[in-house]
Enzyme design. Structure first.
Site, PDB file in Angstrom:
ATOM      1  N   CYS A   9      40.672  39.812  36.480  1.00 11.50           N
ATOM      2  CA  CYS A   9      41.735  39.426  37.582  1.00 11.50           C
ATOM      3  C   CYS A   9      41.018  38.729  38.721  1.00 11.50           C
ATOM      4  O   CYS A   9      40.293  39.168  39.435  1.00 11.50           O
ATOM      5  CB  CYS A   9      42.317  40.649  38.099  1.00 11.50           C
ATOM      6  SG  CYS A   9      43.508  40.394  39.393  1.00 11.50           S
TER       7      CYS A   9
ATOM      8  N   CYS B 275      42.863  39.513  42.470  1.00 14.09           N
ATOM      9  CA  CYS B 275      42.447  40.720  43.163  1.00 14.09           C
ATOM     10  C   CYS B 275      41.851  41.690  42.081  1.00 14.09           C
ATOM     11  O   CYS B 275      40.600  41.769  42.104  1.00 14.09           O
ATOM     12  CB  CYS B 275      43.789  41.194  43.938  1.00 14.09           C
ATOM     13  SG  CYS B 275      45.115  41.482  42.859  1.00 14.09           S
ATOM     14  N   SER B 276      42.893  42.589  41.587  1.00 14.30           N
ATOM     15  CA  SER B 276      42.095  43.761  40.776  1.00 14.30           C
ATOM     16  C   SER B 276      43.087  44.279  40.017  1.00 14.30           C
ATOM     17  O   SER B 276      43.168  45.619  39.635  1.00 14.30           O
ATOM     18  CB  SER B 276      41.774  45.012  41.790  1.00 14.30           C
ATOM     19  OG  SER B 276      42.708  45.091  42.811  1.00 14.30           O
TER      20      SER B 276
END
Lengths: 111, 199
Positions: free
Chosen positions: B103, B106-107
């Site tokens: 990603c 971000c996450s």
């Protein structure tokens, strides 16, 4: 045969990280923001030039993103959170060991 | 510094207490619900769920087909659904193609099947390099792929999450799903490792 990932990393390094994570999930569930809005806010914090390459500050940035979203939604001003955090710190110092910390223990609390 | 008090809150602890106070006062969160969410992600969801999906895909060609066509539905039918798993896509490794998930923003990560992401997945070092230099990144994970193999990198978003279905290891013919599950690691489902070889 042993199961995979015999010692998976714990998802959180400290209870406050778990709290911060769960607050965002709960607020999203409540409809305060969409997940796309959240990832955009988090991505902006993580993209900051001072972000650590190893991600050690991930949850500190997560909290910063949460505070920005709350501010943008008119839920809480940054100053309000900072002042309350100070109050909690004072309350903790004024609370004898072995007693749960309560905000009412803040010596500067308004009557 | 003299120790003249009993309790000292870490600054982040104090900040979280402040947030909790504000949000609770405004009726936006319920502390019991917060505890339930933490319990779920600390104890109830994890890569074992994804491993069961992969093992079923290995053992059951019909399921593999459903997983390929509609991963969200196939995974939900196994009881794994919920937040950050609303829109899933399964990407299958082949002898010619290796899949890797990142990603970059971000996450984003498929929580219902993998739990919460490991630290390195959230770190800028991985997020910034997985797309530009996947072969190097994989080598750092100890996975050296032949130059002839294509690496496809999938960038997760808030809307779409990926699950890598690694290749079934040789020597596992006739194994049941439970035994196969033990060969599927979290990293194999992100794409930074192969499935384990039979012992």
């Amino acid at each position: 045969m042993s199961p995979p990932d015999p010692a998976p990393e714990a998802p959180f390094d400290a209870p406050w990280q778990a709290q911060a994570f769960a607050m965002v999930v709960a607020l999203h569930r409540r409809g305060l923001f969409t997940w796309a809005e959240w990832t955009e806010a988090l991505g902006a914090e993580l993209a900051c030039a001072t972000a650590r390459a190893d991600g050690a500050d991930y949850y500190t940035r997560w909290v910063a993103a949460l505070e920005r979203v709350l501010q943008a939604r008119g839920v809480a001003e940054a100053g309000e959170i900072a002042a309350l955090a100070e109050a909690w710190a004072r309350a903790a110092r004024a609370t004898p060991h072995g007693t749960p910390i309560a905000l009412e223990n803040d010596p500067q609390a308004a009557p | 510094m003299p120790h003249d008090h009993d309790n000292e809150l870490d600054p982040m602890e104090a900040r979280l207490r402040a947030l909790e106070t504000v949000l609770t006062r405004k009726g936006l969160i319920d502390p019991a619900a917060i505890d339930a969410i933490i319990d779920t992600y600390e104890h109830r969801v994890g890569p074992r769920n994804g491993a069961r999906v992969v093992a079923r895909a290995w053992a059951d060609p019909d399921f593999a087909d459903r997983l390929r066509r509609d991963a969200t539905a196939a995974i939900a039918a196994m009881g794994f659904s919920g937040r950050q798993g609303e829109h899933m896509r399964a990407v299958f490794n082949t002898p010619q193609t290796h899949n890797l998930v990142v990603c970059t923003l971000c996450s984003c990560y498929p929580w219902p099947v993998l739990g919460l992401p490991p630290g390195w997945y959230k770190a800028p070092a991985y997020r910034s390099r997985a797309v530009m230099a996947p072969r190097e990144v994989l080598a750092e994970f100890g996975l050296t792929l032949p130059d002839s193999m294509t690496i496809r990198v999938w960038d997760s978003t808030a809307e779409l999450r990926y699950l890598v279905v690694p290749m079934r290891p040789a020597g596992t013919e006739g194994w049941d799903e439970a035994a196969l599950t033990d060969l599927v690691t979290r990293d194999a489902m992100i794409g930074t490792a192969r499935a384990l070889e039979p012992a």
